[in-house]
Motif scaffolding. Sequence first.
Motif, PDB file in Angstrom:
ATOM      1  N   SER A 207      -1.446  -8.132   3.035  1.00  0.00           N
ATOM      2  CA  SER A 207      -2.090  -8.700   1.850  1.00  0.00           C
ATOM      3  C   SER A 207      -3.047  -9.825   2.236  1.00  0.00           C
ATOM      4  N   GLY A 208      -4.282  -9.701   1.788  1.00  0.00           N
ATOM      5  CA  GLY A 208      -5.280 -10.734   2.040  1.00  0.00           C
ATOM      6  C   GLY A 208      -5.708 -10.871   3.481  1.00  0.00           C
ATOM      7  N   ALA A 209      -5.388  -9.879   4.308  1.00  0.00           N
ATOM      8  CA  ALA A 209      -5.708  -9.970   5.733  1.00  0.00           C
ATOM      9  C   ALA A 209      -7.194  -9.732   5.987  1.00  0.00           C
ATOM     10  N   THR A 210      -7.667 -10.262   7.103  1.00  0.00           N
ATOM     11  CA  THR A 210      -9.009  -9.966   7.577  1.00  0.00           C
ATOM     12  C   THR A 210      -8.901  -8.989   8.747  1.00  0.00           C
ATOM     13  N   THR A 211      -9.981  -8.291   9.030  1.00  0.00           N
ATOM     14  CA  THR A 211      -9.978  -7.335  10.131  1.00  0.00           C
ATOM     15  C   THR A 211     -10.454  -8.010  11.415  1.00  0.00           C
ATOM     16  N   LYS A 212     -10.168  -7.351  12.532  1.00  0.00           N
ATOM     17  CA  LYS A 212     -10.691  -7.811  13.815  1.00  0.00           C
ATOM     18  C   LYS A 212     -12.225  -7.785  13.780  1.00  0.00           C
ATOM     19  N   PRO A 213     -12.874  -8.505  14.707  1.00  0.00           N
ATOM     20  CA  PRO A 213     -14.345  -8.601  14.661  1.00  0.00           C
ATOM     21  C   PRO A 213     -15.041  -7.246  14.715  1.00  0.00           C
ATOM     22  N   SER A 214     -16.122  -7.152  13.965  1.00  0.00           N
ATOM     23  CA  SER A 214     -16.948  -5.942  13.954  1.00  0.00           C
ATOM     24  C   SER A 214     -18.408  -6.358  13.853  1.00  0.00           C
ATOM     25  N   HIS A 215     -19.283  -5.481  14.326  1.00  0.00           N
ATOM     26  CA  HIS A 215     -20.708  -5.797  14.305  1.00  0.00           C
ATOM     27  C   HIS A 215     -21.516  -4.515  14.440  1.00  0.00           C
ATOM     28  N   ALA A 216     -22.731  -4.550  13.913  1.00  0.00           N
ATOM     29  CA  ALA A 216     -23.599  -3.378  13.992  1.00  0.00           C
ATOM     30  C   ALA A 216     -24.043  -3.060  15.412  1.00  0.00           C
ATOM     31  N   ASN A 217     -23.930  -4.029  16.314  1.00  0.00           N
ATOM     32  CA  ASN A 217     -24.267  -3.813  17.724  1.00  0.00           C
ATOM     33  C   ASN A 217     -23.040  -4.136  18.578  1.00  0.00           C
TER      34      ASN A 217
ATOM     35  N   PHE B  90       0.908   5.260   9.294  1.00  0.00           N
ATOM     36  CA  PHE B  90      -0.303   4.470   9.109  1.00  0.00           C
ATOM     37  C   PHE B  90      -0.180   3.648   7.829  1.00  0.00           C
ATOM     38  N   PRO B  91      -0.037   2.323   7.933  1.00  0.00           N
ATOM     39  CA  PRO B  91       0.077   1.489   6.727  1.00  0.00           C
ATOM     40  C   PRO B  91      -1.094   1.738   5.782  1.00  0.00           C
ATOM     41  N   PRO B  92      -0.810   2.110   4.549  1.00  0.00           N
ATOM     42  CA  PRO B  92      -1.866   2.568   3.640  1.00  0.00           C
ATOM     43  C   PRO B  92      -2.565   1.418   2.927  1.00  0.00           C
ATOM     44  N   PRO B  93      -3.775   1.689   2.402  1.00  0.00           N
ATOM     45  CA  PRO B  93      -4.457   0.678   1.593  1.00  0.00           C
ATOM     46  C   PRO B  93      -4.060   0.748   0.120  1.00  0.00           C
ATOM     47  N   ARG B  94      -3.279   1.749  -0.237  1.00  0.00           N
ATOM     48  CA  ARG B  94      -2.873   1.901  -1.639  1.00  0.00           C
ATOM     49  C   ARG B  94      -1.800   0.869  -1.979  1.00  0.00           C
ATOM     50  N   GLU B  95      -2.095   0.052  -2.985  1.00  0.00           N
ATOM     51  CA  GLU B  95      -1.194  -1.037  -3.324  1.00  0.00           C
ATOM     52  C   GLU B  95       0.156  -0.535  -3.830  1.00  0.00           C
ATOM     53  N   SER B  96       0.171   0.629  -4.476  1.00  0.00           N
ATOM     54  CA  SER B  96       1.435   1.158  -4.997  1.00  0.00           C
ATOM     55  C   SER B  96       2.387   1.572  -3.886  1.00  0.00           C
ATOM     56  N   LEU B  97       1.851   1.786  -2.671  1.00  0.00           N
ATOM     57  CA  LEU B  97       2.688   2.208  -1.549  1.00  0.00           C
ATOM     58  C   LEU B  97       3.108   1.051  -0.658  1.00  0.00           C
ATOM     59  N   LEU B  98       2.577  -0.136  -0.921  1.00  0.00           N
ATOM     60  CA  LEU B  98       2.932  -1.289  -0.097  1.00  0.00           C
ATOM     61  C   LEU B  98       4.211  -1.922  -0.643  1.00  0.00           C
ATOM     62  N   ASN B  99       5.307  -1.235  -0.394  1.00  0.00           N
ATOM     63  CA  ASN B  99       6.614  -1.721  -0.812  1.00  0.00           C
ATOM     64  C   ASN B  99       7.634  -1.328   0.247  1.00  0.00           C
ATOM     65  N   PRO B 100       8.744  -2.053   0.351  1.00  0.00           N
ATOM     66  CA  PRO B 100       9.732  -1.769   1.407  1.00  0.00           C
ATOM     67  C   PRO B 100      10.290  -0.359   1.355  1.00  0.00           C
ATOM     68  N   GLU B 101      10.462   0.178   0.164  1.00  0.00           N
ATOM     69  CA  GLU B 101      11.057   1.508   0.037  1.00  0.00           C
ATOM     70  C   GLU B 101      10.189   2.578   0.696  1.00  0.00           C
ATOM     71  N   THR B 102       8.871   2.511   0.430  1.00  0.00           N
ATOM     72  CA  THR B 102       7.959   3.497   1.003  1.00  0.00           C
ATOM     73  C   THR B 102       7.823   3.324   2.510  1.00  0.00           C
ATOM     74  N   LEU B 103       7.617   2.089   2.955  1.00  0.00           N
ATOM     75  CA  LEU B 103       7.397   1.841   4.372  1.00  0.00           C
ATOM     76  C   LEU B 103       8.655   2.061   5.205  1.00  0.00           C
TER      77      LEU B 103
ATOM     78  N   ASP C   3      -6.147   2.332  -7.221  1.00  0.00           N
ATOM     79  CA  ASP C   3      -4.952   1.910  -6.490  1.00  0.00           C
ATOM     80  C   ASP C   3      -5.288   1.423  -5.082  1.00  0.00           C
ATOM     81  N   VAL C   4      -6.469   1.774  -4.587  1.00  0.00           N
ATOM     82  CA  VAL C   4      -6.877   1.377  -3.240  1.00  0.00           C
ATOM     83  C   VAL C   4      -7.345  -0.075  -3.277  1.00  0.00           C
ATOM     84  N   GLY C   5      -6.719  -0.939  -2.470  1.00  0.00           N
ATOM     85  CA  GLY C   5      -7.031  -2.362  -2.493  1.00  0.00           C
ATOM     86  C   GLY C   5      -8.485  -2.646  -2.179  1.00  0.00           C
ATOM     87  N   GLU C   6      -9.112  -3.488  -2.961  1.00  0.00           N
ATOM     88  CA  GLU C   6     -10.526  -3.773  -2.803  1.00  0.00           C
ATOM     89  C   GLU C   6     -10.838  -4.422  -1.456  1.00  0.00           C
ATOM     90  N   THR C   7      -9.961  -5.307  -0.980  1.00  0.00           N
ATOM     91  CA  THR C   7     -10.236  -5.959   0.305  1.00  0.00           C
ATOM     92  C   THR C   7     -10.215  -4.955   1.456  1.00  0.00           C
TER      93      THR C   7
END
Length: 421
Positions: free
Chosen positions: A372-382, A339-352, A125-129
């Motif tokens: 949905s389909g969002a990218t994260t802010k920049p990240s780097h190992a350094n 905290f907006p969850p990564p679980r796809e079953s919870l990404l609905n107006p009723e839950t939020l 149920d946890v979104g792969e992205t």
Amino acid sequence: MVGVGALGTTALAACSDDGGAGEEAPEGPVELRMTVWTASEDHLGLFQEIADAYVADHPDEVSAVTFETIPFDGYTTSLTTQLAGGNPPDLAWIFESNAPEFVQSGALVDVRETLSSTEGYDFEDVGETALELWQDGDALYAYPFSNSPFVMFVNTDRIAGSGQPNPADLVASDGWTYDAARDISAASAAALGGAGLVVRDFDYMNWTNLATVWGGWDAEPWSADGATSEFDSPEMVDALEWFHDAIFTQNAIPGPGTSADFFAGDTTMTITQISRASSLDGSFAWDIVPLPAGPTQQQNIVGQAGVGVLAAGKNPQAAANFLAYFTNPENSASLSLYFPPPRESLLNPETLAAGNPVFSEPQLGIVIDSISGATTKPSHANFAQVDTTARGALDAMWTPDADVAAVAADVSEAIQPLLEA
């Protein structure tokens, strides 16, 4: 802020070798400690309620779970100092910006097997992205518990009062662009005073928040593998020139040193995360719309945080088991209040809706679409060193006569050695 990079990947890696997963399991129940950056009584109360229920159900494994608040501004520094000093927590929140360093250093335990094998967890149920930033091969080193999208908050009183088109109408007609947002903001500020458009928490320092803008130009600060700077790419230069002109030519964005707070009612629109809605006091009419489209695309951006189990901790398996409970479907539904969850079953107006009562159902639909389909802010190992260096080099851009392309080239040259480190 001095962060992980100041202490170095070597220090993190050394911490991961000090025991933790390699130690014999302690006899009897253990105490777990988890570091967080929230001091909210509501957040901490919910965490403790979940933890107390776990302790009650697993008295032979865990005797107590405590949550240690570390201030947001110095969080990563303090966490890394604890690791280097031999006092690691069992679990910790981790910023998305520092995720690659924690993942690559070996400081975190692979929790995929524990999560996926726990009865009733429903790992699929946890979104792969949502998992991408926290994975290395088949290993998963943290659970992305919070996926808070950036949206545009709009003061519709100021829009109407200045005779400008409503952004929601522009969304419906495919006319919601950064140019439109700039023009509306400039006109409303000219007519009513105050400010037009504010990228909240940017403040001419936190430059990664500008990802919410440059995404519309399909720009990135560095390559996908993190090895090559792209700060001087044509896409990034075009995005930064747009932003610079919006400040110093169109007067659509307040310049350096100008204080402007959307939630005080004197700003037309602001890019920020949905959690900021708690600052609304009903003193003006407002709406939310997605991030505008740039000349290349419309890009959704989220700020993400993960919960990881520290390899140097004394109780890694007990901590991983608690993480599986803390983030199971039932508790994820409770955590989604804040905290907006990564679980796809919870990404609905009723839950939020339960955790975001100020939003209407259509507005919550925008929130879901923005995840949905969002990218994260920049990240780097350094990241810590790159962040500080880029911030300093960007200072030259925030003047009216700046040569944007030249400054972008200087930033690129300055951070390139750090990307290779």
